[in-house]
Design an enzyme around this catalytic site. Structure first.
Site, PDB file in Angstrom:
ATOM      1  N   HIS A   1       0.882  -1.172  -0.070  1.00  0.00           N
ATOM      2  CA  HIS A   1      -0.088  -0.138  -0.127  1.00  0.00           C
ATOM      3  C   HIS A   1       1.032   1.331   0.025  1.00  0.00           C
ATOM      4  O   HIS A   1       1.978   1.204   0.550  1.00  0.00           O
ATOM      5  CB  HIS A   1      -0.930  -0.023   1.332  1.00  0.00           C
ATOM      6  CG  HIS A   1      -1.778  -0.998   1.519  1.00  0.00           C
ATOM      7  ND1 HIS A   1      -1.475  -2.088   2.183  1.00  0.00           N
ATOM      8  CD2 HIS A   1      -2.993  -1.124   1.297  1.00  0.00           C
ATOM      9  CE1 HIS A   1      -2.432  -2.983   2.287  1.00  0.00           C
ATOM     10  NE2 HIS A   1      -3.385  -2.387   1.709  1.00  0.00           N
TER      11      HIS A   1
ATOM     12  N   ASP B   1       2.326   1.820   3.580  1.00  0.00           N
ATOM     13  CA  ASP B   1       3.184   0.432   4.020  1.00  0.00           C
ATOM     14  C   ASP B   1       4.635   1.077   3.836  1.00  0.00           C
ATOM     15  O   ASP B   1       5.642   0.717   4.402  1.00  0.00           O
ATOM     16  CB  ASP B   1       3.120  -0.508   3.249  1.00  0.00           C
ATOM     17  CG  ASP B   1       1.790  -1.146   3.359  1.00  0.00           C
ATOM     18  OD1 ASP B   1       0.954  -0.837   4.209  1.00  0.00           O
ATOM     19  OD2 ASP B   1       1.354  -1.926   2.695  1.00  0.00           O
TER      20      ASP B   1
ATOM     21  N   MET C   1       2.297  -5.847  -7.652  1.00  0.00           N
ATOM     22  CA  MET C   1       1.097  -4.972  -7.486  1.00  0.00           C
ATOM     23  C   MET C   1       1.202  -4.073  -6.389  1.00  0.00           C
ATOM     24  O   MET C   1       2.189  -4.396  -5.497  1.00  0.00           O
ATOM     25  CB  MET C   1       0.055  -6.428  -6.951  1.00  0.00           C
ATOM     26  CG  MET C   1      -1.225  -5.782  -6.563  1.00  0.00           C
ATOM     27  SD  MET C   1      -1.228  -5.153  -4.849  1.00  0.00           S
ATOM     28  CE  MET C   1      -2.089  -6.657  -4.169  1.00  0.00           C
TER      29      MET C   1
ATOM     30  N   GLU D   1     -11.396  -5.482  -5.460  1.00  0.00           N
ATOM     31  CA  GLU D   1     -11.243  -6.761  -4.328  1.00  0.00           C
ATOM     32  C   GLU D   1     -12.741  -6.612  -3.642  1.00  0.00           C
ATOM     33  O   GLU D   1     -12.814  -5.772  -2.984  1.00  0.00           O
ATOM     34  CB  GLU D   1     -10.029  -6.653  -3.550  1.00  0.00           C
ATOM     35  CG  GLU D   1     -10.159  -7.678  -2.330  1.00  0.00           C
ATOM     36  CD  GLU D   1      -8.848  -7.570  -1.716  1.00  0.00           C
ATOM     37  OE1 GLU D   1      -7.961  -7.043  -2.005  1.00  0.00           O
ATOM     38  OE2 GLU D   1      -8.875  -8.218  -0.513  1.00  0.00           O
TER      39      GLU D   1
ATOM     40  N   LYS E   1     -15.291  -7.572  -0.648  1.00  0.00           N
ATOM     41  CA  LYS E   1     -15.462  -8.183   0.629  1.00  0.00           C
ATOM     42  C   LYS E   1     -16.889  -7.754   1.135  1.00  0.00           C
ATOM     43  O   LYS E   1     -17.439  -6.456   1.055  1.00  0.00           O
ATOM     44  CB  LYS E   1     -14.380  -7.677   1.384  1.00  0.00           C
ATOM     45  CG  LYS E   1     -14.259  -8.137   2.890  1.00  0.00           C
ATOM     46  CD  LYS E   1     -13.311  -7.491   3.676  1.00  0.00           C
ATOM     47  CE  LYS E   1     -12.965  -8.272   4.948  1.00  0.00           C
ATOM     48  NZ  LYS E   1     -11.935  -7.635   5.765  1.00  0.00           N
TER      49      LYS E   1
ATOM     50  N   GLU F   1     -10.522 -12.757  -2.786  1.00  0.00           N
ATOM     51  CA  GLU F   1      -9.776 -13.299  -1.686  1.00  0.00           C
ATOM     52  C   GLU F   1     -10.712 -14.516  -1.069  1.00  0.00           C
ATOM     53  O   GLU F   1     -11.958 -14.315  -0.758  1.00  0.00           O
ATOM     54  CB  GLU F   1      -9.437 -12.230  -0.662  1.00  0.00           C
ATOM     55  CG  GLU F   1      -9.006 -12.681   0.719  1.00  0.00           C
ATOM     56  CD  GLU F   1      -8.350 -11.563   1.445  1.00  0.00           C
ATOM     57  OE1 GLU F   1      -7.965 -10.529   1.109  1.00  0.00           O
ATOM     58  OE2 GLU F   1      -8.645 -11.783   2.715  1.00  0.00           O
TER      59      GLU F   1
ATOM     60  N   HIS G   1     -12.788 -13.574   2.182  1.00  0.00           N
ATOM     61  CA  HIS G   1     -13.974 -12.818   1.760  1.00  0.00           C
ATOM     62  C   HIS G   1     -15.144 -13.457   1.521  1.00  0.00           C
ATOM     63  O   HIS G   1     -16.330 -13.231   1.836  1.00  0.00           O
ATOM     64  CB  HIS G   1     -13.788 -11.636   0.808  1.00  0.00           C
ATOM     65  CG  HIS G   1     -12.379 -11.079   1.338  1.00  0.00           C
ATOM     66  ND1 HIS G   1     -12.109  -9.665   0.400  1.00  0.00           N
ATOM     67  CD2 HIS G   1     -11.690 -10.802   2.503  1.00  0.00           C
ATOM     68  CE1 HIS G   1     -11.037  -9.332   1.291  1.00  0.00           C
ATOM     69  NE2 HIS G   1     -10.907  -9.709   2.425  1.00  0.00           N
TER      70      HIS G   1
ATOM     71  N   ASP H   1      -6.128 -13.083  -3.767  1.00  0.00           N
ATOM     72  CA  ASP H   1      -5.586 -13.096  -2.563  1.00  0.00           C
ATOM     73  C   ASP H   1      -5.817 -14.346  -1.623  1.00  0.00           C
ATOM     74  O   ASP H   1      -6.963 -14.943  -1.517  1.00  0.00           O
ATOM     75  CB  ASP H   1      -6.352 -12.071  -1.743  1.00  0.00           C
ATOM     76  CG  ASP H   1      -5.664 -10.507  -1.933  1.00  0.00           C
ATOM     77  OD1 ASP H   1      -4.624 -10.390  -2.880  1.00  0.00           O
ATOM     78  OD2 ASP H   1      -6.131  -9.620  -1.179  1.00  0.00           O
TER      79      ASP H   1
ATOM     80  N   ASP I   1     -12.792 -11.593  10.518  1.00  0.00           N
ATOM     81  CA  ASP I   1     -11.624 -11.637   9.229  1.00  0.00           C
ATOM     82  C   ASP I   1     -10.382 -12.159  10.138  1.00  0.00           C
ATOM     83  O   ASP I   1      -9.894 -11.629  10.860  1.00  0.00           O
ATOM     84  CB  ASP I   1     -11.281 -10.090   8.806  1.00  0.00           C
ATOM     85  CG  ASP I   1     -10.591 -10.063   7.755  1.00  0.00           C
ATOM     86  OD1 ASP I   1      -9.977 -11.283   7.304  1.00  0.00           O
ATOM     87  OD2 ASP I   1     -10.333  -9.166   7.192  1.00  0.00           O
TER      88      ASP I   1
ATOM     89  N   ASP J   1      -7.704 -14.132   8.288  1.00  0.00           N
ATOM     90  CA  ASP J   1      -6.569 -14.176   7.512  1.00  0.00           C
ATOM     91  C   ASP J   1      -5.429 -15.281   7.901  1.00  0.00           C
ATOM     92  O   ASP J   1      -4.443 -14.886   8.147  1.00  0.00           O
ATOM     93  CB  ASP J   1      -5.875 -12.705   7.609  1.00  0.00           C
ATOM     94  CG  ASP J   1      -6.392 -11.545   6.727  1.00  0.00           C
ATOM     95  OD1 ASP J   1      -7.359 -11.734   5.938  1.00  0.00           O
ATOM     96  OD2 ASP J   1      -6.107 -10.347   7.248  1.00  0.00           O
TER      97      ASP J   1
ATOM     98  N   ASP K   1      -2.595 -13.069   1.079  1.00  0.00           N
ATOM     99  CA  ASP K   1      -2.910 -12.018   1.886  1.00  0.00           C
ATOM    100  C   ASP K   1      -3.617 -12.369   3.174  1.00  0.00           C
ATOM    101  O   ASP K   1      -4.660 -12.566   3.757  1.00  0.00           O
ATOM    102  CB  ASP K   1      -4.221 -11.273   1.227  1.00  0.00           C
ATOM    103  CG  ASP K   1      -4.446  -9.727   1.972  1.00  0.00           C
ATOM    104  OD1 ASP K   1      -3.790  -9.530   2.709  1.00  0.00           O
ATOM    105  OD2 ASP K   1      -5.590  -9.191   1.512  1.00  0.00           O
TER     106      ASP K   1
HETATM  107  C1  GCO Z   1      -8.622  -6.903   3.983  1.00  0.00           C
HETATM  108  C2  GCO Z   1      -8.303  -6.782   2.717  1.00  0.00           C
HETATM  109  C3  GCO Z   1      -6.716  -6.157   2.511  1.00  0.00           C
HETATM  110  C4  GCO Z   1      -6.747  -5.914   0.942  1.00  0.00           C
HETATM  111  C5  GCO Z   1      -5.515  -4.967   0.983  1.00  0.00           C
HETATM  112  C6  GCO Z   1      -4.865  -4.756  -0.349  1.00  0.00           C
HETATM  113  O1  GCO Z   1      -9.543  -7.652   4.300  1.00  0.00           O
HETATM  114  O2  GCO Z   1      -8.053  -6.385   4.744  1.00  0.00           O
HETATM  115  O3  GCO Z   1      -8.197  -8.235   2.192  1.00  0.00           O
HETATM  116  O4  GCO Z   1      -5.760  -6.883   2.930  1.00  0.00           O
HETATM  117  O5  GCO Z   1      -6.423  -7.221   0.181  1.00  0.00           O
HETATM  118  O6  GCO Z   1      -5.934  -3.799   1.447  1.00  0.00           O
HETATM  119  O7  GCO Z   1      -5.567  -4.191  -1.206  1.00  0.00           O
HETATM  120 MN    MN Z   2      -7.133  -8.937   0.477  1.00  0.00          MN
HETATM  121 MN    MN Z   3      -8.968  -9.476   3.570  1.00  0.00          MN
END
Ligand code: GCO
Ligand code: MN
Ligand code: MN
Length: 388
Positions: free
Chosen positions: A55, A58, A89, A182, A184, A218, A221, A246, A256, A258, A288
């Site tokens: 990002h 980041d 990316m 993306e 979600k 993702e 998601h 992702d 969430d 991850d 991700d």
């Molecule tokens: C989340 C998202 C993020 C995006 C990231 C890149 O659930 O927080 O998946 O991780 O993928 O901001 O665009």
């Molecule tokens: Mn993501």
């Molecule tokens: Mn995510």
């Protein structure tokens, strides 16, 4: 048996925010120290990743001075050169800062919408500077807590206008860059617009330059919402819109998580890897996800290595599935065509329609057929568990 060692052609990438995740959650503070972008590049190189994504913030904190910016870029570039890692990316953080509390492109405040455009154009410049070819849009705050606050159709219009504007910006700058949106369904907002892959595909078709825009689905998601991720990915692929992916894991119906790729629903992960490999998806395999909060940086490396190792093990299982004589015999049998019926399929004609209407089907005999899916599924389970 291969060693499951990641290679550049596997295109395994991680975000700075994934291995750099410090383990903060709504109930507890950071448990790991902060590492610089360059340090994270060396960490990723040590575990065998191919690329790193970022990002804007980041890499360059929002309030960095021009001198700080130049020095961060210099050490980041040096780390990339020394390790050979690439940046496939990049993306914009349009969710963390308080200014985006009501969204970015869909905020009710025009100042916020304009600021979001400014921030994204600058972030696109930064991504292009480091060679990114895919630009991700995750609209984490593009939603609502209460539908009293926004007209949902107006929000979609605002989003469309922003993406159209940014497509033209990319063309104007002559960047070689495609957008990947993306979806979600929720978190951090109660509800987020364009919540699924299907919504996003429908939205993309309404843009001025749909050819520039695809999706970045993702795992977590879709699984949060109890959906079949592989099927969504397949639909995006079939539409020519799978620009990025992702990978992580997630228990349905929860916050969430991850999780490390393949660590929760190994069967779903198997079908996903099998799909991506069967169609020869050639984009990044981007993880991700982040390490458990219990881990130090050795644990973070275990996490990153685990994501890639599981992918490669499942890839081998997918090849084994495709070569398994018993599985393939069943697949051939259940997919067999009936030559007598072939003339009735395909493009419509009035004669065909008439012929199908007049065809006499022996419904009871047709319905009596067993499809052998129990056997097929158990063979798949045996294979995944290493008993074939
Ligand atoms: C989340 C998202 C993020 C995006 C990231 C890149 O659930 O927080 O998946 O991780 O993928 O901001 O665009
Ligand atoms: Mn993501
Ligand atoms: Mn995510």
């Amino acid at each position: 048996m291969t060693a499951f060692t990641p290679k550049p052609e596997d295109k395994f990438t991680f975000g700075l925010w994934t291995v750099g995740n410090r383990g903060r959650d709504p109930f507890g503070s950071e448990v790991r120290e902060s590492k610089t972008p360059a340090e994270l590049v060396y960490l990723l190189s040590e575990v065998g990743a191919y690329g790193v994504n970022f990002h804007d913030n980041d890499l360059i904190p929002m309030d960095a001075t021009l001198d700080e910016e130049a020095s961060i870029k210099k050490s980041f570039r040096k780390a990339l050169e020394e390790t050979g890692l690439v940046v496939p990316m990049a993306t914009t953080n349009l969710f963390f800062d308080p200014v985006f509390k009501d969204g970015a492109f869909t905020s009710n405040d025009p100042k916020v919408r304009a600021y979001a455009l400014q921030k994204t154009m600058k972030a696109i410049d930064l991504g292009a500077e480091f060679g990114a070819k895919v630009y991700v849009f995750w609209g984490g705050r593009e939603g609502v807590e209460t539908d009293s606050s926004k007209n949902a159709a107006e929000a979609i219009k605002r989003m469309r206008e922003a993406i159209n504007f940014l497509c033209e910006y990319v063309m104007d700058q002559k960047y070689d860059l495609k957008f990947a949106l993306e979806p979600k369904p929720n978190e951090p907002r109660a509800d987020i617009y364009n919540p699924t892959i299907g919504h996003m595909l429908g939205f993309i078709a309404t843009l001025d330059h749909p050819e520039m825009v695809g999706v970045n689905p993702e795992v977590a998601h879709d699984q949060m919402a109890g959906l079949n991720f592989m099927q969504g990915v397949a639909q995006a692929w079939e539409a020519g819109k799978l620009f990025h992916i992702d990978l992580n894991d997630q228990y349905p119906g929860r916050y969430d998580q991850d999780l490390r790729f393949g660590s929760r629903d190994i069967k779903a992960a198997f079908y996903l890897v099998k799909f991506l490999e069967d169609v020869k998806y050639s984009g990044s395999r981007h993880f991700d996800a982040h390490a458990y909060r219990t881990e130090d940086f050795e644990g973070v490396k275990d996490f990153a290595r685990g994501c890639m190792r599981t992918y490669l093990m499942l890839k081998e299982k997918a090849a084994q599935f495709n070569a398994d004589p018993e599985i393939q015999t069943i697949l051939k049998e259940i997919n067999a065509e009936d030559p007598a019926l072939t003339p009735y399929f395909g493009k419509y004609s009035a004669e065909k329609a008439k012929a199908i209407k007049n065809y006499s089907f022996d419904r009871k005999t047709i319905a009596a057929r067993g499809f052998k899916y129990e056997r097929l599924d158990q063979l798949t389970i045996d294979l995944i568990l290493g008993n074939r």
